[in-house]
Design a protein around this motif. Sequence first.
Motif, PDB file in Angstrom:
ATOM      1  N   PHE A   1       0.830  -1.200   0.000  1.00 26.65           N
ATOM      2  CA  PHE A   1       0.000   0.000   0.000  1.00 26.65           C
ATOM      3  C   PHE A   1       0.868   1.255   0.000  1.00 26.65           C
ATOM      4  N   LYS A   2       0.532   2.174  -0.882  1.00 17.00           N
ATOM      5  CA  LYS A   2       1.240   3.439  -0.968  1.00 17.00           C
ATOM      6  C   LYS A   2       0.891   4.306   0.232  1.00 17.00           C
ATOM      7  N   VAL A   3       1.899   4.855   0.901  1.00 19.30           N
ATOM      8  CA  VAL A   3       1.690   5.751   2.035  1.00 19.30           C
ATOM      9  C   VAL A   3       2.590   6.970   1.871  1.00 19.30           C
TER      10      VAL A   3
ATOM     11  N   SER B   1      13.757  -0.774  16.194  1.00 14.71           N
ATOM     12  CA  SER B   1      14.366  -1.490  15.069  1.00 14.71           C
ATOM     13  C   SER B   1      14.133  -0.799  13.731  1.00 14.71           C
ATOM     14  N   GLY B   2      13.046  -0.026  13.640  1.00 15.95           N
ATOM     15  CA  GLY B   2      12.731   0.661  12.393  1.00 15.95           C
ATOM     16  C   GLY B   2      12.308  -0.263  11.279  1.00 15.95           C
ATOM     17  N   ARG B   3      11.826  -1.465  11.606  1.00 14.21           N
ATOM     18  CA  ARG B   3      11.403  -2.430  10.597  1.00 14.21           C
ATOM     19  C   ARG B   3      10.357  -3.360  11.190  1.00 14.21           C
ATOM     20  N   SER B   4       9.641  -4.074  10.316  1.00 13.67           N
ATOM     21  CA  SER B   4       8.587  -4.967  10.790  1.00 13.67           C
ATOM     22  C   SER B   4       8.429  -6.141   9.837  1.00 13.67           C
ATOM     23  N   ASP B   5       8.363  -7.331  10.415  1.00 13.30           N
ATOM     24  CA  ASP B   5       7.991  -8.534   9.667  1.00 13.30           C
ATOM     25  C   ASP B   5       7.245  -9.426  10.653  1.00 13.30           C
TER      26      ASP B   5
ATOM     27  N   VAL C   1      -0.260 -10.341   7.850  1.00 19.85           N
ATOM     28  CA  VAL C   1       1.181 -10.098   7.851  1.00 19.85           C
ATOM     29  C   VAL C   1       1.399  -8.600   7.650  1.00 19.85           C
ATOM     30  N   VAL C   2       2.277  -8.002   8.458  1.00 23.44           N
ATOM     31  CA  VAL C   2       2.616  -6.583   8.297  1.00 23.44           C
ATOM     32  C   VAL C   2       4.129  -6.487   8.134  1.00 23.44           C
ATOM     33  N   TRP C   3       4.538  -5.908   6.984  1.00 26.89           N
ATOM     34  CA  TRP C   3       5.963  -5.902   6.633  1.00 26.89           C
ATOM     35  C   TRP C   3       6.407  -4.569   6.072  1.00 26.89           C
ATOM     36  N   ASN C   4       7.547  -4.126   6.554  1.00 28.44           N
ATOM     37  CA  ASN C   4       8.333  -3.077   5.920  1.00 28.44           C
ATOM     38  C   ASN C   4       9.776  -3.344   6.329  1.00 28.44           C
ATOM     39  N   PRO C   5      10.718  -3.370   5.375  1.00 23.41           N
ATOM     40  CA  PRO C   5      12.078  -3.790   5.711  1.00 23.41           C
ATOM     41  C   PRO C   5      12.866  -2.783   6.521  1.00 23.41           C
TER      42      PRO C   5
ATOM     43  N   PHE D   1       5.787   2.772   1.436  1.00 22.60           N
ATOM     44  CA  PHE D   1       4.797   1.690   1.431  1.00 22.60           C
ATOM     45  C   PHE D   1       4.747   0.997   2.780  1.00 22.60           C
ATOM     46  N   VAL D   2       3.645   0.299   2.986  1.00 21.17           N
ATOM     47  CA  VAL D   2       3.531  -0.682   4.054  1.00 21.17           C
ATOM     48  C   VAL D   2       2.763  -1.869   3.489  1.00 21.17           C
ATOM     49  N   CYS D   3       3.218  -3.059   3.806  1.00 20.32           N
ATOM     50  CA  CYS D   3       2.530  -4.277   3.379  1.00 20.32           C
ATOM     51  C   CYS D   3       1.621  -4.763   4.505  1.00 20.32           C
TER      52      CYS D   3
END
Length: 289
Positions: A158-160, A198-202, A234-238, A256-258
């Motif tokens: 998704f575009k953010v 951490s500045g990231r999410s998976d 699932v929520v992901w951003n590297p 983006f965010v997934c």
Amino acid sequence: MTESGDIGGVRHGLVHGFEAIVVETPAATAAVSLFGGQILSFVPAGHDEVLWVSPLVAAPPTPIRGGIPVCWPYFAREGQSDDVPSHGYARTARWALTGSRTTENGDTELELAPEGLDHLDLTVHMTVRVGATLTQGLHTHNPRLAAVTMTEAFHNYFKVADVRRVHVEGLRELTYIDKFDDMRTHTQDGNWSLPEDSGRSDRVYPDAGGTYRIIDPGLRRSVEVTARGGRSAVVWNPGEASASGMADVGSHWREFVCVEAANVGPNRVDVPAGSDHSLWQTISVTQIH
């Protein structure tokens, strides 16, 4: 179903450099790549583009970074050996438009199926319905004489305006598996936001509720994902550090965010012999102030 030439607003075109089926209706426009069966664009009337596709996207056979990758018949490499493609075969298969129609409420509905996957134990086809909302269905059939286990996901990008400024509702107090923390389990404290440490999410949320809302004050909109037949989210951003090593993300990680509708991890699906399973999602957009 009728062939695409028989209804208005459906044509072949190039989108982000990929051959695609382009749908244009009074309520929305959309595009589905024939490489990977991947939805590349969804723009409801009165709104901006909902999906993100990397400006650094590579040509096939590299999978498309962005849009809605179809992860099937497995997610990541869950339950698979290391010599298979990540996220399954569907996302790099050639897909064909097998039919289209106009629904009773005026939406345009496409049916697509991948080619060259006859060696798999399962078969699959997809429904894409374009109107004021975007509805997508992934339909799996098991023609075998024994049950087959699978995992799957709509890997929505998704575009953010800035992933550091958005939050995701619908996950509060759920248990999640953190892939960036050696698969340890935690409880979601409040709404999801990109972790400051951490500045990231998976994160994989088993047995999630099926309705998730991305609140984006920068774009002044709420994007809602409603899943049916999908038990996981699932929520992901590297994040910046990992994205710097990804040729098709790089400095664009903030864009983006997934938030994904899925059946993964403990929510894998056993499809009985001769039976069917469907994963559905509907994406809608609301302006906020």
